[in-house]
Design an enzyme around this catalytic site. Structure first.
Site, short mmCIF file in Angstrom:
data_model
loop_
_atom_site.label_atom_id
_atom_site.label_comp_id
_atom_site.label_asym_id
_atom_site.label_seq_id
_atom_site.Cartn_x
_atom_site.Cartn_y
_atom_site.Cartn_z
N GLU A 68 0.93 -1.20 0.16
CA GLU A 68 -0.13 0.17 -0.11
C GLU A 68 0.78 1.24 -0.17
O GLU A 68 0.66 2.23 -0.70
CB GLU A 68 -1.01 0.19 1.24
CG GLU A 68 -1.80 1.43 1.25
CD GLU A 68 -2.76 1.26 2.44
OE1 GLU A 68 -3.57 2.18 2.51
OE2 GLU A 68 -2.58 0.62 3.40
N ASP A 89 -0.74 -5.18 3.16
CA ASP A 89 -1.18 -4.02 3.69
C ASP A 89 -0.71 -3.75 5.54
O ASP A 89 -1.03 -4.73 6.16
CB ASP A 89 -2.71 -4.00 3.92
CG ASP A 89 -3.42 -2.64 4.30
OD1 ASP A 89 -2.87 -1.79 4.77
OD2 ASP A 89 -4.53 -2.46 3.90
N ILE A 91 -0.86 -1.71 7.78
CA ILE A 91 -2.17 -1.35 8.68
C ILE A 91 -3.36 -1.40 8.08
O ILE A 91 -3.31 -0.19 7.55
CB ILE A 91 -1.49 -0.14 9.85
CG1 ILE A 91 -0.37 -0.32 10.41
CG2 ILE A 91 -2.81 -0.06 10.82
CD1 ILE A 91 0.10 0.81 11.29
N ASP A 92 -4.09 -2.28 8.10
CA ASP A 92 -5.42 -2.08 7.42
C ASP A 92 -6.38 -1.73 8.61
O ASP A 92 -6.51 -2.43 9.72
CB ASP A 92 -5.92 -3.36 6.98
CG ASP A 92 -7.30 -2.82 6.10
OD1 ASP A 92 -7.38 -2.09 5.39
OD2 ASP A 92 -8.04 -3.80 6.28
N THR A 94 -6.14 1.87 9.70
CA THR A 94 -5.48 2.83 10.19
C THR A 94 -6.57 3.79 11.01
O THR A 94 -5.96 4.44 11.92
CB THR A 94 -4.40 3.79 9.29
OG1 THR A 94 -3.87 2.73 8.56
CG2 THR A 94 -3.69 4.77 9.71
N ASP A 219 -6.08 -4.91 0.33
CA ASP A 219 -7.40 -4.84 1.10
C ASP A 219 -8.00 -6.12 0.94
O ASP A 219 -8.89 -6.65 1.66
CB ASP A 219 -8.38 -3.94 0.73
CG ASP A 219 -8.00 -2.42 1.23
OD1 ASP A 219 -7.14 -1.89 2.12
OD2 ASP A 219 -7.97 -1.58 0.23
#
Length: 284
Positions: A68, A89, A91-92, A94, A219
């Protein structure tokens, strides 16, 4: 598949270690990508992605990466090749992370020959580790998980990322018209603000369906595999086959439930099209 198990055994402790470090963070400085108030990033997003990529490159220098933060920095649309490709990803969720809501995670998926073969999702704040290797089932903290098996839309709980509606008029109208029709029929609705965990929650039967348009490969790369390995069904929200590089997805406990959702959403989409031709705004 022996190589996939090797990759899994190497990457899993890297992800867990990164997650444990993330769970101890206290002072969080927030930035906004391209001045978009809904698109947040922290230094930890960048650090985790960089560490994971560097460690994997060190072991497997020929592997490719789609991340990302790297994609945001380069401003180039990522291209999936046949090479082993890690889709990350860091930190999905955030926006949840910066508010100390324990609904965010690290997500890592692996494709080979453009096929999703491995998915790892770790939420360190709730110590939940979701994993899947293609053909071997899905697991939560080492215990096999399965979807709810729900087939009746009237008995289903939908996770619907309605916040995405604020991005532009296209998404606003799509989300609102669909929501107007669905809310009259389904048992309940949730909006969790974390796409990857939304998929994992379908996989472990906390919800029955998850609808989201406008996301990105990172994602969906791990979570959609986990749903399928848990016995669930994933399709493009238009009814086409799911495309990882353009992941507008509907993930459901069963194909039968997916068919019911798609039928309602087609009615909503047709109504939206009619209103747009008449230059009318969303009508509740």
């Amino acid at each position: 598949m022996d190589k996939v198990h090797e990759y899994y055994d190497y990457v899993l402790p890297l992800i867990v270690d990164a997650g444990k470090a993330l769970s101890k963070v206290e002072d969080i400085e927030v930035e906004f990508k391209d001045s978009q108030v809904w698109d947040l990033v922290t230094i930890y997003d960048r650090k985790i992605e960089e560490i994971l990529i560097d460690k994997i490159k060190e072991k497997y220098p020929t592997h490719k990466f789609i991340g990302e933060e790297e994609t945001d920095k380069s401003k180039e649309k990522p291209i999936l090749t046949d090479a082993p490709t890690w889709i990350i990803d860091p930190i999905d969720g955030t926006a949840n992370f910066v508010r100390n809501m324990p609904i965010s995670c690290i997500s890592v998926g692996l494709t080979i020959d453009k096929e999703q073969l491995l998915g790892i999702v770790y939420n360190p704040f709730m110590d939940e580790l979701f994993t899947a290797i293609k053909g071997e089932g899905a697991y939560l903290n080492g215990k096999r998980i399965r979807t709810s098996g729900c087939k009746d839309i009237r008995k289903s709980v939908l996770n619907y990322e309605i916040t995405i509606a604020r991005r532009n008029d296209y998404y606003y109208n799509m989300y609102m018209f669909r929501f107007k029709h669905l809310i009259k029929i389904i048992q309940g609705v949730r909006s969790m603000g974390c796409g990857v965990l939304g998929l994992c929650y379908v996989a472990c039967a906390r919800t029955d369906a998850y609808q989201c348009d406008g996301l990105y490969p990172w994602d969906a790369a791990a979570g959609t595999l986990i749903v399928r390995e848990a016995g669930g069904y994933v399709i493009d929200s238009s009814g086409k086959d799911f495309d990882l590089m353009d992941p507008n997805f509907l993930a459901t406990a069963t194909k039968e439930l997916s068919d019911e959702y798609l039928k309602i959403e087609r009615i909503a989409d047709e109504e939206q099209l009619t209103f747009s031709k008449l230059n009318k705004p969303f009508s509740p």
